[in-house]
Design a protein around this motif. Structure first.
Motif, PDB file in Angstrom:
ATOM      1  N   VAL A 234      21.554  24.051   0.619  1.00 42.12           N
ATOM      2  CA  VAL A 234      22.635  24.812  -0.012  1.00 42.12           C
ATOM      3  C   VAL A 234      22.567  24.589  -1.514  1.00 42.12           C
ATOM      4  O   VAL A 234      22.328  23.462  -1.972  1.00 42.12           O
ATOM      5  N   GLN A 235      22.751  25.645  -2.271  1.00 43.72           N
ATOM      6  CA  GLN A 235      22.733  25.520  -3.726  1.00 43.72           C
ATOM      7  C   GLN A 235      23.694  24.429  -4.180  1.00 43.72           C
ATOM      8  O   GLN A 235      24.813  24.318  -3.672  1.00 43.72           O
ATOM      9  N   GLY A 236      23.247  23.611  -5.123  1.00 41.87           N
ATOM     10  CA  GLY A 236      24.053  22.502  -5.625  1.00 41.87           C
ATOM     11  C   GLY A 236      23.699  21.164  -5.003  1.00 41.87           C
ATOM     12  O   GLY A 236      24.136  20.119  -5.499  1.00 41.87           O
ATOM     13  N   MET A 237      22.921  21.169  -3.914  1.00 41.62           N
ATOM     14  CA  MET A 237      22.538  19.882  -3.305  1.00 41.62           C
ATOM     15  C   MET A 237      21.700  19.058  -4.270  1.00 41.62           C
ATOM     16  O   MET A 237      20.870  19.590  -5.003  1.00 41.62           O
ATOM     17  N   ARG A 238      21.934  17.752  -4.250  1.00 37.66           N
ATOM     18  CA  ARG A 238      21.197  16.820  -5.105  1.00 37.66           C
ATOM     19  C   ARG A 238      19.971  16.332  -4.334  1.00 37.66           C
ATOM     20  O   ARG A 238      20.097  15.686  -3.298  1.00 37.66           O
ATOM     21  N   VAL A 239      18.792  16.624  -4.874  1.00 34.11           N
ATOM     22  CA  VAL A 239      17.540  16.299  -4.199  1.00 34.11           C
ATOM     23  C   VAL A 239      16.737  15.331  -5.064  1.00 34.11           C
ATOM     24  O   VAL A 239      16.530  15.572  -6.254  1.00 34.11           O
ATOM     25  N   ALA A 240      16.293  14.232  -4.469  1.00 34.02           N
ATOM     26  CA  ALA A 240      15.409  13.290  -5.144  1.00 34.02           C
ATOM     27  C   ALA A 240      14.034  13.356  -4.476  1.00 34.02           C
ATOM     28  O   ALA A 240      13.934  13.652  -3.287  1.00 34.02           O
ATOM     29  N   ILE A 241      12.996  13.112  -5.268  1.00 35.18           N
ATOM     30  CA  ILE A 241      11.619  13.144  -4.764  1.00 35.18           C
ATOM     31  C   ILE A 241      10.983  11.794  -5.041  1.00 35.18           C
ATOM     32  O   ILE A 241      11.079  11.260  -6.144  1.00 35.18           O
ATOM     33  N   SER A 242      10.288  11.244  -4.029  1.00 37.55           N
ATOM     34  CA  SER A 242       9.654   9.930  -4.167  1.00 37.55           C
ATOM     35  C   SER A 242       8.182  10.027  -3.795  1.00 37.55           C
ATOM     36  O   SER A 242       7.826  10.651  -2.797  1.00 37.55           O
ATOM     37  N   GLY A 243       7.320   9.415  -4.599  1.00 38.11           N
ATOM     38  CA  GLY A 243       5.906   9.351  -4.266  1.00 38.11           C
ATOM     39  C   GLY A 243       5.143  10.602  -4.661  1.00 38.11           C
ATOM     40  O   GLY A 243       5.644  11.481  -5.351  1.00 38.11           O
ATOM     41  N   ASP A 244       3.895  10.664  -4.190  1.00 35.21           N
ATOM     42  CA  ASP A 244       3.005  11.763  -4.547  1.00 35.21           C
ATOM     43  C   ASP A 244       3.358  13.035  -3.795  1.00 35.21           C
ATOM     44  O   ASP A 244       3.829  12.984  -2.651  1.00 35.21           O
ATOM     45  N   THR A 245       3.090  14.159  -4.431  1.00 40.28           N
ATOM     46  CA  THR A 245       3.287  15.460  -3.801  1.00 40.28           C
ATOM     47  C   THR A 245       2.002  16.269  -3.933  1.00 40.28           C
ATOM     48  O   THR A 245       1.274  16.129  -4.908  1.00 40.28           O
ATOM     49  N   SER A 246       1.728  17.127  -2.956  1.00 38.96           N
ATOM     50  CA  SER A 246       0.510  17.934  -3.006  1.00 38.96           C
ATOM     51  C   SER A 246       0.637  19.062  -4.018  1.00 38.96           C
ATOM     52  O   SER A 246      -0.366  19.518  -4.567  1.00 38.96           O
TER      53      SER A 246
ATOM     54  N   ASP B 146       1.944  19.899  -7.711  1.00 36.14           N
ATOM     55  CA  ASP B 146       2.269  19.131  -8.912  1.00 36.14           C
ATOM     56  C   ASP B 146       3.776  18.946  -9.023  1.00 36.14           C
ATOM     57  O   ASP B 146       4.551  19.890  -8.824  1.00 36.14           O
ATOM     58  N   ARG B 147       4.195  17.724  -9.298  1.00 34.38           N
ATOM     59  CA  ARG B 147       5.622  17.372  -9.252  1.00 34.38           C
ATOM     60  C   ARG B 147       6.480  18.322 -10.080  1.00 34.38           C
ATOM     61  O   ARG B 147       7.550  18.759  -9.623  1.00 34.38           O
ATOM     62  N   GLU B 148       6.046  18.653 -11.260  1.00 37.41           N
ATOM     63  CA  GLU B 148       6.868  19.515 -12.108  1.00 37.41           C
ATOM     64  C   GLU B 148       6.981  20.923 -11.544  1.00 37.41           C
ATOM     65  O   GLU B 148       8.022  21.566 -11.669  1.00 37.41           O
ATOM     66  N   LEU B 149       5.926  21.420 -10.905  1.00 42.33           N
ATOM     67  CA  LEU B 149       6.007  22.723 -10.251  1.00 42.33           C
ATOM     68  C   LEU B 149       7.019  22.682  -9.108  1.00 42.33           C
ATOM     69  O   LEU B 149       7.830  23.610  -8.938  1.00 42.33           O
ATOM     70  N   LEU B 150       6.953  21.614  -8.310  1.00 41.66           N
ATOM     71  CA  LEU B 150       7.881  21.492  -7.185  1.00 41.66           C
ATOM     72  C   LEU B 150       9.320  21.387  -7.668  1.00 41.66           C
ATOM     73  O   LEU B 150      10.229  22.029  -7.116  1.00 41.66           O
TER      74      LEU B 150
ATOM     75  N   LEU C  74       0.836  -1.200   0.000  1.00 40.91           N
ATOM     76  CA  LEU C  74       0.000   0.000   0.000  1.00 40.91           C
ATOM     77  C   LEU C  74       0.873   1.254   0.000  1.00 40.91           C
ATOM     78  O   LEU C  74       1.870   1.319   0.722  1.00 40.91           O
ATOM     79  N   LEU C  75       0.480   2.223  -0.808  1.00 44.58           N
ATOM     80  CA  LEU C  75       1.185   3.500  -0.853  1.00 44.58           C
ATOM     81  C   LEU C  75       0.212   4.627  -0.547  1.00 44.58           C
ATOM     82  O   LEU C  75      -0.964   4.570  -0.911  1.00 44.58           O
ATOM     83  N   ALA C  76       0.712   5.658   0.114  1.00 43.44           N
ATOM     84  CA  ALA C  76      -0.125   6.820   0.411  1.00 43.44           C
ATOM     85  C   ALA C  76      -0.393   7.613  -0.858  1.00 43.44           C
ATOM     86  O   ALA C  76       0.455   7.694  -1.752  1.00 43.44           O
ATOM     87  N   CYS C  77      -1.575   8.198  -0.945  1.00 49.25           N
ATOM     88  CA  CYS C  77      -1.944   9.076  -2.063  1.00 49.25           C
ATOM     89  C   CYS C  77      -2.054  10.499  -1.551  1.00 49.25           C
ATOM     90  O   CYS C  77      -2.764  10.758  -0.580  1.00 49.25           O
ATOM     91  N   GLN C  78      -1.349  11.402  -2.198  1.00 50.33           N
ATOM     92  CA  GLN C  78      -1.367  12.808  -1.817  1.00 50.33           C
ATOM     93  C   GLN C  78      -2.124  13.584  -2.889  1.00 50.33           C
ATOM     94  O   GLN C  78      -1.591  13.853  -3.965  1.00 50.33           O
ATOM     95  N   PRO C  79      -3.389  13.970  -2.622  1.00 47.91           N
ATOM     96  CA  PRO C  79      -4.136  14.723  -3.644  1.00 47.91           C
ATOM     97  C   PRO C  79      -3.455  16.049  -3.964  1.00 47.91           C
ATOM     98  O   PRO C  79      -2.804  16.659  -3.106  1.00 47.91           O
ATOM     99  N   LEU C  80      -3.605  16.488  -5.199  1.00 48.26           N
ATOM    100  CA  LEU C  80      -2.969  17.735  -5.631  1.00 48.26           C
ATOM    101  C   LEU C  80      -3.688  18.938  -5.039  1.00 48.26           C
ATOM    102  O   LEU C  80      -4.906  19.063  -5.152  1.00 48.26           O
ATOM    103  N   SER C  81      -2.915  19.829  -4.399  1.00 51.84           N
ATOM    104  CA  SER C  81      -3.478  21.065  -3.876  1.00 51.84           C
ATOM    105  C   SER C  81      -3.079  22.258  -4.741  1.00 51.84           C
ATOM    106  O   SER C  81      -3.673  23.327  -4.635  1.00 51.84           O
ATOM    107  N   GLU C  82      -2.073  22.066  -5.579  1.00 55.46           N
ATOM    108  CA  GLU C  82      -1.625  23.138  -6.470  1.00 55.46           C
ATOM    109  C   GLU C  82      -1.302  22.524  -7.820  1.00 55.46           C
ATOM    110  O   GLU C  82      -0.560  21.550  -7.917  1.00 55.46           O
ATOM    111  N   TRP C  83      -1.847  23.122  -8.866  1.00 55.55           N
ATOM    112  CA  TRP C  83      -1.764  22.528 -10.191  1.00 55.55           C
ATOM    113  C   TRP C  83      -1.655  23.614 -11.241  1.00 55.55           C
ATOM    114  O   TRP C  83      -2.323  24.644 -11.165  1.00 55.55           O
ATOM    115  N   SER C  84      -0.804  23.413 -12.216  1.00 58.50           N
ATOM    116  CA  SER C  84      -0.690  24.336 -13.341  1.00 58.50           C
ATOM    117  C   SER C  84      -0.941  23.546 -14.608  1.00 58.50           C
ATOM    118  O   SER C  84      -0.208  22.601 -14.911  1.00 58.50           O
TER     119      SER C  84
END
Length: 349
Positions: free
Chosen positions: A265-277, A279-283, A207-217
């Motif tokens: 800090v600028q240059g940090m490598r950030v990965a994102i996993s799963g749903d986001t509130s 929209d992923r591309e906006l984030l 089972l995975l959590a679902c995060q409904p979109l609160s901001e969308w473009s």
């Protein structure tokens, strides 16, 4: 729209066959399993973030996988229907269909308080979440279960992870592939014995959590010219639905891992996993504008992993745990994005 009292538009029954009494589980049932499921299939105009749903079907199942009812509707996407050679729905067939806003309440009623079950569930869930976001609504789904992940959990001897292979394994006959109602029927019929098998082993459901979109473009994504008149790439249906984006190279060196409680800090490598509130591309765009490097995977060089479901066994989370990579949720990450520390000047600069 069709419900459990009607037949499909092709005239065949959409009811699942009754289970033989000796096939039903008689032993105890794992206490932590969900109370009900909504087996879902959607057909769409394509695979990109701006694509729309053209038909949807839901089979509601009880806690042990027994069918309660089913429902199906066409949806007018207000645009070209996309791969008609796959889903068979033309502009003419969809002209008088309801808009998503007009079926949103009924769909919500069938999803509410249930685990959404789908084959490649991230696709169906994301399409549904975006349709609700466009309608300025929130999809009432909090957890999902992907039958591909369940098949892997159970180590089913499948040649691949296509729906037809799962169906064949359980002797389920497909009548109309890529018709949302028949695909949902097939999946519901195959999910039932898989759920019983998982219960008999007291296996943990994926089972995975679902995060409904609160901001969308609703930004239009440019399409490849190689896939036909609609830009749809034949052969990719039901697999990878998120088109690859070319991100600008991060101009700053990686300063290392994020220190919990400190600043990004600028240059940090950030990965994102799963749903986001958001929209992923906006984030991702906001992170890039702040000077961070968005990574598509987790490695020893990853500075931080962002997820709203830290208990999930996604590949990124498994790797993050093995590497000791710091993990924070989306809300904390969004707060940190407001005050990103500038990169240290290059030596001799």
């Amino acid at each position: 729209m069709l419900d459990d009292t009607t037949a499909r538009t092709d005239g065949t029954s959409a009811h699942l066959p009754a289970q033989p009494a000796d096939a039903r589980p008689t032993a105890g049932w794992p206490a932590g399993y969900p109370d009900g499921y909504a087996v879902v299939d959607v057909e769409t105009t394509g695979l990109a973030r701006d694509d729309r749903i053209v038909s949807a079907a839901v089979y509601r199942l009880d806690s042990r996988g027994e069918v309660e009812d089913h429902w199906y509707t066409l949806v007018n996407p207000q645009r070209d229907p996309g791969p008609t050679w796959i889903h068979g729905l033309t502009s003419e067939a969809l002209a008088d269909a309801p808009l998503f806003e007009e079926i949103a309440d009924e769909l919500a009623a069938r999803l509410r308080d249930r685990v959404l079950v789908a084959h490649n569930a991230i696709f169906d869930w994301s399409m549904i979440a975006r349709e609700y976001a466009r309608a300025r609504r929130e999809a009432p789904v909090r957890r999902r279960l992907c039958t591909i992940a369940l098949s892997k959990t159970l180590a089913l001897p499948l040649p691949n992870h296509k729906l037809e292979s799962l169906a064949a394994h359980y002797g389920v006959v497909q009548e109309h592939a890529h018709h949302a109602l028949d695909d949902a029927r097939v999946l519901a019929e195959a999910f039932r014995p898989a759920l019983r098998l998982a219960a008999s082993r007291e296996a943990r459901l994926p089972l995975l959590a679902c995060q409904p979109l609160s901001e969308w473009s609703d930004r239009i994504v440019p399409r490849s010219s190689s896939g036909g008149s609609s830009g749809y790439r034949s052969g990719s249906y039901g697999r990878s639905w998120r088109p690859a984006r070319k991100r600008p190279a991060c101009p700053y060196p990686n300063p290392g891992r994020y220190e919990p409680g400190g600043r990004l800090v600028q240059g940090m490598r950030v990965a994102i996993s799963g749903d986001t509130s958001v929209d992923r591309e906006l984030l991702e765009d906001r992170a890039i504008e702040a000077g961070l490097h968005i990574a598509t995977s987790v490695s020893r060089l990853t500075s931080l992993l962002v997820t709203n479901d830290p208990e999930a066994d996604t590949s990124k989370l498994v790797k993050a745990r093995s590497f000791g990579t710091p993990v924070i949720d989306e809300a904390a990450f969004s707060q940190l994005l407001q005050d990103v520390q500038e990169a240290a000047p290059a030596p001799g600069g």
